[in-house]
Design an enzyme around this catalytic site. Sequence first.
Site, mmCIF file in Angstrom:
data_model
loop_
_atom_site.group_PDB
_atom_site.id
_atom_site.type_symbol
_atom_site.label_atom_id
_atom_site.label_comp_id
_atom_site.label_asym_id
_atom_site.label_seq_id
_atom_site.Cartn_x
_atom_site.Cartn_y
_atom_site.Cartn_z
ATOM 1 N N GLY A 149 0.648 -1.097 -0.055
ATOM 2 C CA GLY A 149 0.148 -0.455 0.753
ATOM 3 C C GLY A 149 0.503 1.096 -0.108
ATOM 4 O O GLY A 149 0.144 1.990 -0.315
ATOM 5 N N GLU B 261 5.221 -6.193 1.409
ATOM 6 C CA GLU B 261 4.608 -6.941 0.748
ATOM 7 C C GLU B 261 4.233 -5.603 0.332
ATOM 8 O O GLU B 261 3.558 -6.163 -0.808
ATOM 9 C CB GLU B 261 3.894 -8.334 1.299
ATOM 10 C CG GLU B 261 2.798 -7.787 1.734
ATOM 11 C CD GLU B 261 1.713 -9.399 1.968
ATOM 12 O OE1 GLU B 261 2.843 -10.387 1.915
ATOM 13 O OE2 GLU B 261 0.764 -9.208 2.500
ATOM 14 N N GLY C 166 3.706 -3.911 -4.252
ATOM 15 C CA GLY C 166 3.034 -4.265 -5.016
ATOM 16 C C GLY C 166 3.864 -3.228 -6.277
ATOM 17 O O GLY C 166 4.148 -2.764 -6.668
ATOM 18 N N ARG C 167 1.974 -1.874 -6.124
ATOM 19 C CA ARG C 167 2.158 -0.744 -6.751
ATOM 20 C C ARG C 167 3.702 0.177 -6.695
ATOM 21 O O ARG C 167 4.047 0.403 -7.918
ATOM 22 C CB ARG C 167 1.151 -0.376 -6.773
ATOM 23 C CG ARG C 167 1.302 0.756 -7.143
ATOM 24 C CD ARG C 167 -0.199 2.584 -6.615
ATOM 25 N NE ARG C 167 -1.504 1.043 -6.349
ATOM 26 C CZ ARG C 167 -2.770 1.292 -7.286
ATOM 27 N NH1 ARG C 167 -2.860 1.583 -8.667
ATOM 28 N NH2 ARG C 167 -3.576 0.377 -6.967
ATOM 29 N N CYS D 247 -17.105 1.703 -26.711
ATOM 30 C CA CYS D 247 -18.307 2.694 -26.959
ATOM 31 C C CYS D 247 -18.448 3.101 -25.930
ATOM 32 O O CYS D 247 -19.819 2.297 -25.338
ATOM 33 C CB CYS D 247 -19.125 2.054 -28.155
ATOM 34 S SG CYS D 247 -18.605 1.710 -29.495
ATOM 35 N N TYR E 100 -0.930 -3.223 -11.747
ATOM 36 C CA TYR E 100 -3.037 -2.493 -11.668
ATOM 37 C C TYR E 100 -2.680 -2.632 -13.254
ATOM 38 O O TYR E 100 -3.897 -1.231 -13.036
ATOM 39 C CB TYR E 100 -3.407 -2.290 -10.285
ATOM 40 C CG TYR E 100 -2.727 -2.862 -9.685
ATOM 41 C CD1 TYR E 100 -3.464 -4.361 -8.893
ATOM 42 C CD2 TYR E 100 -1.978 -2.364 -8.618
ATOM 43 C CE1 TYR E 100 -3.334 -4.771 -7.777
ATOM 44 C CE2 TYR E 100 -1.405 -2.756 -6.770
ATOM 45 C CZ TYR E 100 -2.219 -4.047 -6.759
ATOM 46 O OH TYR E 100 -1.739 -4.974 -5.662
HETATM 47 C C1 PLP Z 1 -2.898 -6.533 -3.036
HETATM 48 C C2 PLP Z 1 -2.058 -6.445 -1.435
HETATM 49 C C3 PLP Z 1 -0.968 -5.802 -1.298
HETATM 50 C C4 PLP Z 1 -0.238 -4.760 -2.332
HETATM 51 O O1 PLP Z 1 -0.954 -3.660 -2.460
HETATM 52 P P1 PLP Z 1 -0.559 -2.467 -2.773
HETATM 53 O O2 PLP Z 1 -1.036 -1.629 -2.736
HETATM 54 O O3 PLP Z 1 -0.195 -3.094 -4.466
HETATM 55 O O4 PLP Z 1 1.362 -1.765 -2.407
HETATM 56 C C5 PLP Z 1 -0.151 -6.850 -0.045
HETATM 57 N N1 PLP Z 1 -0.694 -7.567 0.739
HETATM 58 C C6 PLP Z 1 -1.569 -7.784 0.496
HETATM 59 C C7 PLP Z 1 -2.435 -8.451 1.239
HETATM 60 C C8 PLP Z 1 -2.486 -7.063 -0.743
HETATM 61 O O5 PLP Z 1 -3.892 -7.737 -0.617
#
Ligand code: PLP
Length: 417
Positions: free
Chosen positions: A224, A260, A262-263, A338, A367
């Site tokens: 996050g 953990e 991702g984004r 459309c 994403y």
């Molecule tokens: C989606 C998610 C992440 C990654 O979140 P980001 O916003 O992409 O950093 C990490 N842990 C859990 C449990 C998630 O669902």
Amino acid sequence: MRSKILHHVQDLSDDELPAYLYDLAALRSHTRTIRRELPDPVELFYAAKANSDARLLRALGEHVDGFEVASGGELQHVRRLFPTSRVAFGGPGKTARELTHALEAGVERLHVESQHELCVLTTLIGERTVDVLLRVNPPLPLGRLPLVMGGQPSPFGMDPAQLDACLRVLAAHPRIRLRGLHAHLASGLDAPAQLALVERIVDWGARWTRAHGLPFDEVNLGGGMGVDYANPERFFDWSAFGIGLRRLLADHPGLTLRIEPGRSIGAYCGWYVTRVLDVKFSHGEAFAVLAGGTHHLRTPATRGHDQPFEIIPSDTWSWPGPRSAVRLEPVTLVGQLCTPKDVLASRVPVIRLRTGDRVAFAMAGAYAWNISHHDFLMHPEPSFHYLDDERPTTPETATADRQRPAQGAGDQTCPVR
Ligand SMILES: *Cc1c(COP(=O)(O)O)cnc(C)c1O
């Protein structure tokens, strides 16, 4: 790095557009920087759901401590690419089949989402063992944020009372070993806000474990970390975050923290590149209609932002009639779908944008393609290009990495000049 991408865009033919370009060298160096800023007892996992493209995962492999997967499909995918890597399996609604798969695949951590999930696990564990974290939704209200997963009513994790019930289940099943807590509560926080939240989570976790006579060994803080789509140059302050974590760990000797994200790892390495099919004016407002659209890059539609972009002028023009253009005024960039929702950027002032010019949308590495509704209207899929000046890939590995025929069909390797 940007100029390298923009240069590459000019070398693509019109037939190759729309295209996704991934800068793997930039991804590696960005991830190395993040790793460097984190103190040692903080482990860095990558949340595969942000972008599970095989070559991105491979590029990340040696720069992260492991992968977080959120489905049986992701688990299988990551295990195929990395037979021995550390994997954490989280996410709501795990089926008995997925849990069995997790036990067989030897996940390092299983994040338990509910008492029921734990009870199902007790029927599957047999003679095996598994290390689990209990995902908690602690009573820590967060206020308004782009995505909120906890601190309020939510399908994710457990209320404290359910955690207590889980402890009773665990006491009767010693093969399911409790390692600690997991809390992924929000997405889109900047470093000071993320740190403040982390402090509250760790404080809550310390008190909860003490109250139950448990050791306070391990907390997974989720992901996050914020990504600012309005300001691509403004990164999450990993240095300040690392310093804050170091300070926090000094108060909790022996505690292992894991994040953990991702984004914040993947967003910056991806570009969605396309061309302007038409520029038109409607009731006084300019619209640029692009090849492709939100069925390839859904991110701006789901988040309600303008995807940042660069214009790459193209001087070739071979059609009869005048070349339509917008100059020194706002333009709305739409796709070929459309529906009025197919908007990639709305009323953004430009110096000049003409039919036939190219547009490269930045921050499309997470994403983006993988959350988009590809089949809506049955337009062709984009081609995929992987730029890597550290390690040129070969067409053979491109074939081996193919995760789905649809995506593999457009795969190309592009050694960077
Ligand atoms: C989606 C998610 C992440 C990654 O979140 P980001 O916003 O992409 O950093 C990490 N842990 C859990 C449990 C998630 O669902």
